[in-house]
Design a protein around this motif. Structure first.
Motif, PDB file in Angstrom:
ATOM      1  N   CYS A  13      30.650  46.102  34.369  1.00 49.99           N
ATOM      2  CA  CYS A  13      29.943  46.154  35.653  1.00 49.99           C
ATOM      3  C   CYS A  13      28.489  46.571  35.480  1.00 49.99           C
ATOM      4  CB  CYS A  13      30.640  47.121  36.599  1.00 49.99           C
ATOM      5  SG  CYS A  13      30.521  48.834  36.062  1.00 49.99           S
ATOM      6  N   ALA A  51      30.756  42.996  42.233  1.00 50.67           N
ATOM      7  CA  ALA A  51      30.672  44.318  41.624  1.00 50.67           C
ATOM      8  C   ALA A  51      29.321  44.966  41.898  1.00 50.67           C
ATOM      9  CB  ALA A  51      30.913  44.202  40.123  1.00 50.67           C
ATOM     10  N   SER A  90      33.457  40.670  36.757  1.00 43.24           N
ATOM     11  CA  SER A  90      33.829  42.089  36.741  1.00 43.24           C
ATOM     12  C   SER A  90      34.968  42.356  37.728  1.00 43.24           C
ATOM     13  CB  SER A  90      32.637  42.979  37.083  1.00 43.24           C
ATOM     14  OG  SER A  90      31.737  42.996  36.010  1.00 43.24           O
ATOM     15  N   ILE A 118      30.605  48.515  43.351  1.00 42.27           N
ATOM     16  CA  ILE A 118      31.894  48.731  42.687  1.00 42.27           C
ATOM     17  C   ILE A 118      32.817  49.703  43.435  1.00 42.27           C
ATOM     18  CG2 ILE A 118      31.066  50.512  41.063  1.00 42.27           C
ATOM     19  CD1 ILE A 118      33.285  47.706  39.934  1.00 42.27           C
TER      20      ILE A 118
END
Ligand code: ATP
Ligand code: SF4
Ligand code: MG
Lengths: 461, 140
Positions: free
Chosen positions: A51, A300, A146, A275
């Motif tokens: 990420c 993300a 991600s 995230i």
């Protein structure tokens, strides 16, 4: 790059010399994939989802993203650039994408194929897919690698919810490659398909794609590397520009959070970015708290792909600039029937659960390990201070049980242990054998007292 | 040699934002143990619905989860007002949730039916003025 095919390959790495062993990155990692060991913050590849948060947060710039240098294009006889839509959002006052695309040609690429054009094909396929699978629950966007990697290790029950459609960049690569072969008559290996990427996550995708065995993309270079090289080539008159751009509003918007869902032309959707936010949404999806929605878009990075760490521009300004570019464009310019080169837009293989956080090899073993973990956690103070090199007391306990750390890595327990040692020495110092006036005995006694004084300094209350 | 793992949680009665903590923690533990994914999903839905019910209808309560290699057993206990008509409460769509709770997206009357649907054993005991106990099992 091409021979590295480990499924846990990640494209963020540590520059050891720069790492000071502080605990900034371990505290920001959403999957707790970093440990400071012997003063260096190393990444555990199988836990990493690429990420890029550690790259963002390291104050010493010791976490870096891996990608190819632009010079890689000289390896091929014919090279096609695949610019991510985020690239356009980096430039000031850009009102025509053709400036960027023409500059790419002047920089040395032989052709360009916009990822945003392919994105419109993906949007179309997604609309069809959702129509066909209506009332079959909520589907999750599969464009951010991600997100897929996070689901693959943490949310196995959601794997069947992933939209099984190739990412726009893959679709772009397949079309571009076929076109290049037809146009040049060159052998496939002489043609380089180069993605201009906003993030390390997509760099890893190129090495180990998700949903298919091998990616058609050959290399990924960084937006931030190509940006300064393009600038001197962008001073053309608008009338001199070759008309190359082929993206509508839908495609151009894909780089921003909410861009993918706006291409679905439905209002039964949710879009989340960043995230920590997407982890919350995934938890809720897993518990069926979100069930009436047709589609969930997740990226993300905050702001979407314009927020990826290989960009130059601030993601919010970038979003604003995209609005401007989209303004005079039709909704969509790409249809599957105009792209016969594209054979299959759907995934070629399923993505399997990777139980990397499982403690043992079977239930019994895991259970015993879990109970060891619980015992250890009770011993630790629960400060989650990170001084042991693990992000939380719980993770240190898990590391110990896996055999990757020791109990004295906890500095608080270490201090207690030192204190106990001091008490033992004190008892020793009072033993009657030391009561003799003999010179040597007195020396030993004095030495023990000094040691006790030193040890006492460790046990600040 | 251990054969069970027991988890205990207190569900606070006054804080919506914390409902879901227990289901999330149980889910995490089940994943660490390598329990079958379909079973994890059922357990987490059942506990989540139970948690929410305790917050909305009962002013909080406690959850005990007992994990073995065969099954996950859950006991959700509260000292709330109790349920007057259990068979009515079990009907899909029956809810006594007030309007302000419905505005938050709860109160569809699907919680208890879902808990029964997603578990292999489901038992609800409730006494007015004393409280409610739900026991559930998911087998694998
Ligand atoms: N722990 C409890 N204590 C007291 N009453 C309860 C409890 N759990 C459920 N009830 C009663 O049973 C009814 C039905 O519960 P159920 O969970 O099926 O629906 P709901 O909570 O009203 O709505 P939803 O779960 O769909 O948000 C509730 O409205 C409430 O009157
Ligand atoms: S949101 Fe976009 S830029 Fe960020 S990691 Fe995912 S694919 Fe890369
Ligand atoms: Mg309920």
């Amino acid at each position: 790059m091409e021979n590295n095919i480990d499924k846990f390959v990640c494209s963020v790495r540590l520059e050891e010399e720069l790492c000071k062993g502080c605990i900034n990155c371990i505290k920001h990692c959403p999957t707790q994939a970093i440990r400071v060991h012997k003063g260096k913050a190393r990444i555990i590849d199988r836990f990493c989802i690429d990420c890029g948060r550690c790259v963002r947060y390291c104050p010493h710039h010791a976490k870096v993203a891996d990608y190819d240098p632009i010079s890689i294009i000289s390896k091929y006889k014919y090279v096609v650039a695949l610019p991510a839509p985020a690239l356009y959002a980096q430039f000031q006052n850009l009102n025509n994408v053709d400036y960027v695309l023409n500059a790419l040609l002047r920089l040395g690429f032989d052709d360009v194929y916009e990822v945003s054009a392919a994105a419109e094909l993906v949007s179309h396929a997604s609309r069809e897919f959702l129509k066909k699978h209506k009332n079959q629950g909520t589907f999750i966007s599969s464009a951010c690698p991600s997100v897929i990697r996070l689901i693959r290790v943490k949310f196995p029950t959601l794997l069947p919810r992933l939209l099984p459609i190739k990412a726009p960049v893959e679709v772009a690569a397949e079309i571009a490659k076929e076109r290049a072969i037809t146009q040049t008559g060159l052998a496939p290996e002489d043609i380089g398909i180069i993605f201009i990427s906003p993030c390390p996550s997509k760099v890893s995708y190129v090495k180990y794609p998700l949903g298919l065995e091998k990616s058609t993309i050959n290399h990924a270079v960084a937006i931030k590397d190509i940006y300064p090289l393009l600038l001197p080539h962008m001073n053309m008159k608008e009338s001199q520009l070759k008309p190359l751009s082929h993206s509508g509003r839908i495609g151009l918007g894909w780089g921003n959070a909410g861009g993918e869902v706006s291409g679905l032309l439905t209002d039964s959707y949710l879009s989340a970015d960043g995230i920590t936010n997407i982890i919350r949404v995934l938890e809720d999806l897993e518990d069926e708290k979100i069930y009436s929605m047709k589609f969930v878009e997740l990226s993300a990075c905050s702001g979407g792909c314009v927020g990826g760490i290989l960009n130059v521009e601030n993601p919010y300004l970038a979003a604003h600039k995209t609005q401007r570019l989209k303004k005079y464009q039709p909704v969509s310019k790409n249809r599957a029937e105009h792209n016969p080169e594209l054979k299959d837009i759907f995934w070629e293989e399923k993505i399997e659960y990777e139980p990397v956080f499982r403690l043992g090899n079977n239930f019994r073993e895991s259970l015993n390990m879990l109970q060891e973990v619980e015992k250890l956690v009770k011993l630790f103070p629960g400060f989650d201070c990170g001084s042991c090199g693990a992000p939380t007391c719980q993770t240190l306990a898990e590391d110990i049980v896996r055999g990757d750390a020791q109990i004295n890595n906890c500095i608080h327990l270490l201090r207690t242990h030192v204190y106990e040692l001091a008490k033992d020495i004190q008892v020793l110092s009072m033993s009657p054998e030391l009561d003799s006036d003999h010179e040597d005995t007195q020396k030993i006694k004095k030495h023990i007292e000094e040691l006790m004084e030193k040890l006492a300094e460790f046990t600040i209350s | 040699m251990a054969t069970h793992h027991i988890l205990n949680y207190v569900v606070p009665g006054d804080d919506f934002t914390r409902a879901g903590e227990a289901s999330s923690a149980v889910k995490n533990t089940l994943k660490q143990l390598g329990i079958d994914n379909a079973a994890i999903r059922k357990v987490s839905i059942a506990i989540y619905e139970g948690e929410i019910n305790m917050v909305i209808h009962a002013g909080g309560g406690t959850i005990t989860v007992d994990i073995s290699d065969q099954e996950v057993a859950m006991i959700l206990q509260d000292k709330g007002p109790g349920i007057a008509d259990i068979s009515k409460a079990m009907e899909e769509g029956f809810s006594t949730a007030p309007d302000e709770i419905r505005l938050l997206g709860f109160g569809a009357g699907m919680g208890l039916p879902n808990m029964r649907k997603f578990t292999d054993e489901f038992n609800l005991q409730s006494t007015l003025g004393i409280g409610t106990t739900v026991t559930m099992k998911v087998k694998f």
